[in-house]
Design a protein around this motif. Structure first.
Motif, short mmCIF file in Angstrom:
data_model
loop_
_atom_site.label_atom_id
_atom_site.label_comp_id
_atom_site.label_asym_id
_atom_site.label_seq_id
_atom_site.Cartn_x
_atom_site.Cartn_y
_atom_site.Cartn_z
N SER A 1 0.82 -1.21 0.00
CA SER A 1 0.00 0.00 0.00
C SER A 1 0.86 1.26 0.00
O SER A 1 0.49 2.27 -0.63
CB SER A 1 -0.94 -0.01 1.21
OG SER A 1 -0.21 -0.09 2.42
N ILE A 2 1.99 1.24 0.70
CA ILE A 2 2.87 2.41 0.73
C ILE A 2 3.46 2.68 -0.65
O ILE A 2 3.49 3.83 -1.12
CB ILE A 2 3.99 2.22 1.77
CG1 ILE A 2 3.39 2.06 3.17
CG2 ILE A 2 4.96 3.39 1.73
CD1 ILE A 2 2.62 3.26 3.65
N TYR B 1 -9.74 4.05 6.22
CA TYR B 1 -9.00 3.23 7.19
C TYR B 1 -9.70 1.90 7.36
O TYR B 1 -10.90 1.76 7.11
CB TYR B 1 -8.81 3.96 8.52
CG TYR B 1 -10.00 3.96 9.46
CD1 TYR B 1 -10.13 2.99 10.46
CD2 TYR B 1 -10.98 4.95 9.37
CE1 TYR B 1 -11.20 3.00 11.34
CE2 TYR B 1 -12.05 4.97 10.25
CZ TYR B 1 -12.16 4.00 11.24
OH TYR B 1 -13.24 4.01 12.10
N CYS B 2 -8.93 0.90 7.80
CA CYS B 2 -9.47 -0.43 8.06
C CYS B 2 -8.84 -0.93 9.36
O CYS B 2 -8.67 -0.15 10.30
CB CYS B 2 -9.20 -1.37 6.89
SG CYS B 2 -7.44 -1.61 6.53
N ALA B 3 -8.47 -2.18 9.45
CA ALA B 3 -7.81 -2.68 10.65
C ALA B 3 -6.31 -2.37 10.64
O ALA B 3 -5.76 -1.88 11.61
CB ALA B 3 -8.03 -4.19 10.80
N SER B 4 -5.66 -2.64 9.49
CA SER B 4 -4.20 -2.50 9.44
C SER B 4 -3.71 -1.60 8.31
O SER B 4 -2.54 -1.22 8.29
CB SER B 4 -3.57 -3.88 9.25
OG SER B 4 -3.94 -4.42 7.98
N GLY B 5 -4.56 -1.28 7.35
CA GLY B 5 -4.19 -0.49 6.19
C GLY B 5 -4.29 -1.24 4.88
O GLY B 5 -4.35 -0.63 3.80
N PHE B 6 -4.35 -2.58 4.92
CA PHE B 6 -4.42 -3.40 3.71
C PHE B 6 -5.69 -3.07 2.92
O PHE B 6 -5.64 -2.75 1.72
CB PHE B 6 -4.40 -4.88 4.11
CG PHE B 6 -4.47 -5.85 2.97
CD1 PHE B 6 -3.32 -6.30 2.36
CD2 PHE B 6 -5.70 -6.32 2.51
CE1 PHE B 6 -3.38 -7.21 1.31
CE2 PHE B 6 -5.77 -7.21 1.46
CZ PHE B 6 -4.61 -7.66 0.86
N ARG B 7 -6.84 -3.13 3.59
CA ARG B 7 -8.11 -2.86 2.89
C ARG B 7 -8.30 -1.38 2.62
O ARG B 7 -9.00 -1.00 1.67
CB ARG B 7 -9.27 -3.39 3.72
CG ARG B 7 -9.40 -4.90 3.72
CD ARG B 7 -10.45 -5.37 4.71
NE ARG B 7 -10.02 -5.19 6.10
CZ ARG B 7 -10.80 -5.37 7.16
NH1 ARG B 7 -12.07 -5.70 7.00
NH2 ARG B 7 -10.34 -5.21 8.38
N ILE C 1 -4.37 -4.40 -4.68
CA ILE C 1 -4.53 -5.47 -3.70
C ILE C 1 -3.15 -6.08 -3.51
O ILE C 1 -2.62 -6.72 -4.42
CB ILE C 1 -5.53 -6.56 -4.13
CG1 ILE C 1 -6.85 -5.95 -4.62
CG2 ILE C 1 -5.80 -7.51 -2.97
CD1 ILE C 1 -7.85 -6.99 -5.12
N GLU C 2 -2.58 -5.90 -2.35
CA GLU C 2 -1.20 -6.35 -2.11
C GLU C 2 -1.10 -7.87 -2.22
O GLU C 2 -2.02 -8.60 -1.87
CB GLU C 2 -0.74 -5.89 -0.73
CG GLU C 2 0.73 -6.14 -0.47
CD GLU C 2 1.21 -5.58 0.85
OE1 GLU C 2 2.36 -5.92 1.24
OE2 GLU C 2 0.47 -4.82 1.48
N LYS D 1 -2.54 10.36 -1.02
CA LYS D 1 -1.95 10.98 0.16
C LYS D 1 -2.05 10.05 1.36
O LYS D 1 -3.08 9.40 1.56
CB LYS D 1 -2.64 12.30 0.47
CG LYS D 1 -2.03 13.08 1.62
CD LYS D 1 -2.71 14.43 1.79
CE LYS D 1 -2.08 15.22 2.93
NZ LYS D 1 -2.70 16.55 3.10
N THR D 2 -0.99 9.95 2.12
CA THR D 2 -1.03 9.16 3.36
C THR D 2 -0.99 10.10 4.55
O THR D 2 -0.30 11.13 4.53
CB THR D 2 0.14 8.17 3.43
OG1 THR D 2 1.38 8.88 3.33
CG2 THR D 2 0.05 7.13 2.33
N TYR D 3 -1.73 9.73 5.58
CA TYR D 3 -1.84 10.53 6.79
C TYR D 3 -1.24 9.77 7.96
O TYR D 3 -1.48 8.57 8.12
CB TYR D 3 -3.31 10.83 7.10
CG TYR D 3 -3.96 11.82 6.18
CD1 TYR D 3 -4.21 13.13 6.58
CD2 TYR D 3 -4.33 11.45 4.89
CE1 TYR D 3 -4.83 14.04 5.73
CE2 TYR D 3 -4.95 12.35 4.03
CZ TYR D 3 -5.19 13.65 4.46
OH TYR D 3 -5.79 14.55 3.61
#
Length: 472
Positions: free
Chosen positions: A284-285, A423-429, A298-299, A365-367
């Motif tokens: 995702s990054i 946002y999700c649980a970890s960032g994957f979704r 989708i990683e 953009k990432t926060y």
């Protein structure tokens, strides 16, 4: 002499299949194979075993059965044995197995028992050593899991109550009467949506489940049905189409082509002239920093199987952007597990090839947690987790739209003039959701890396009183 029980685990879909047999006689069977079937061939070769039969406990909904693919790899003559119970219907060549049917593989005996509830035709296979009259193991498919049971609601409302009642009888009328010491080898581990809150262990015993599985504790049939239906997780959108595919000869689909190694210009022409989805399987990054416009992220983790099932059509042509070219076969296997066989190409050299050719790029953009906390009043913070996850807490003021609903509902539920941060649980979704939002026309999109885990770790405020998401 040794009897063999070799579990084969498929990450992401959390699916368990088994190679079982007798290494003295050199004969084995495979139960519930996945389509990328090299693992069975490799184990059989290492153990000096011939795979003499392929078994299905039931018609699967969550992954593409590998029985026909494995049969093809074995030369086309190895029998596929499926249930004759519950009016099950298949349009590929098979052998029928009914309640009480028995097969031998050296000193290993497999005896089928009809255990409906998850599906009408479902079979459990009891494993015996030679002429012993007490089973040493069973293969429960999707009827009994560690600390859980199979969901009975995948055939529509008309069948759900009946199946839930049959599930009660299978648990309390069959499994509950078995010897405590019988090993239980289920069809799924934790993370599968085929049952609620499946336990973390890959195997169990009848005695342990009878004592600890909460569904054994509910002896009243109506209460059992209510508990089972209430606990069922969200049903993935690919389950019912996959169930239809798995009873069909179309299930024999294998990789139908060799993916084309595409340079940037070739890929650009494909996008312009033909309908194909660009699937970016980088982290995702990496995706946030630079990606091909309108690509889906989708990683390439095990979860790719599940979320490609939720977001892609079976026959949709796919062009892959990979972290490295050597990831191609890994990604194809993950896609194949939920029916996506049509990878037409991949970008040679990855995203740097595209960038160095001067092709258009997009970014997200990432926060940081602190930044989102400071600025969230000016943002639309979008929680893309499931409803059950959100019940345990969420970022104050956030809106909720489950990831699979975004493509259809985002433009009706979000203000297109305000930035959206997912946002999700970890960032994957969250990254999948952000890429979907951009594909449907939401241009100002960001993500929260680390997502809910990072938010809680930073001791940020948490809300637990849900408010309905209203149209902006």
């Amino acid at each position: 002499m040794a009897l063999i029980v070799e579990p084969i685990y498929a990450e992401g879909i959390a699916q368990l299949s088994y190679l079982v047999g007798d290494d003295t006689e050199g004969v084995a069977a495979v139960i519930d194979p996945r389509p990328d079937c090299d693992a069975y061939l490799r184990v059989a070769k290492d153990r000096g075993l011939k795979i003499a039969a392929i078994y299905e406990t039931h018609i699967h909904a969550d992954f593409m059965s590998g029985s026909l693919a494995l049969q093809q790899r074995l030369g086309g003559k190895t029998p596929i044995r499926v249930s004759s119970e519950g009016d099950a219907d298949y349009d590929f060549k098979h052998e029928k197995v009914s309640d009480g049917s028995e097969d031998r593989f050296g000193e290993l005996r497999l005896v089928a028992r009809h255990t409906p509830g998850h599906t009408p035709e479902h079979l459990t296979y009891l494993a015996y050593h030679g002429s012993n009259d007490t089973a040493f193991a069973l293969f429960s498919g999707d009827t009994l899991f560690v600390n859980s049971v199979g969901r009975p609601d995948l055939l529509g409302d008309d069948e759900t109550q009946k199946l839930a009642g049959q599930l009660f009888e299978s648990i309390h009328g069959f499994y509950a009467d078995l010897d405590d010491g019988i090993m239980v080898y289920p069809g799924h581990g934790a993370g599968s949506a085929c049952g609620p809150d499946i336990g973390d262990r890959m195997f169990s015993t009848v005695g342990y489940e009878r004592k600890n599985n909460p569904y054994f504790a509910v002896a009243d049939k109506d209460a059992f049905i209510e508990k089972t239906l209430k606990a069922a997780p969200e049903e993935p959108s690919h389950y019912r189409p996959l169930k239809m595919l798995n009873r069909s000869v179309k299930n024999s689909r294998t990789y139908t082509n060799t993916p084309q190694a595409m340079d940037a210009s070739t890929l650009e022409n494909w996008i312009r002239e033909k309908e194909a989805t660009v699937l970016d399987t980088r982290s995702s990054i990496s995706f946030s920093s630079a990606h091909i416009p309108d690509s889906l992220n989708i990683e390439a983790k095990g979860e790719l199987s599940v979320w490609s099932g939720w977001t892609l059509n079976f026959d949709e042509p796919l062009i892959l952007v990979l972290e490295k070219d050597s990831d191609l076969e890994k990604v194809r296997a993950l896609l194949w597990r939920t029916g996506h066989h049509n990878v037409v190409g991949y970008l040679v050299g990855g995203i740097m090839n595209w960038i160095m050719e001067g092709k258009p790029i997009s970014s997200i953009k990432t926060y940081s947690v602190e930044q989102l906390h400071r600025e969230r009043d000016a943002l639309q913070v979008l929680d893309v987790r499931s409803a059950s996850e959100r019940e345990n807490g969420f970022i104050p003021g956030s809106k909720h739209l489950f990831l699979p609903e975004i493509a259809e509902n985002a433009l009706d539920r979000l203000d297109p003039n305000r930035p959206v941060v997912t946002y999700c649980a970890s960032g994957f979704r969250a990254s999948i959701a952000a890429s979907v939002l951009k594909r449907v026309g939401v241009t100002r999109v960001g993500t929260l890396p680390g997502s809910w885990i990072a938010w809680k770790q930073a001791d940020m405020p948490i809300e637990t009183d849900e408010e309905e998401l209203q149209p902006a």
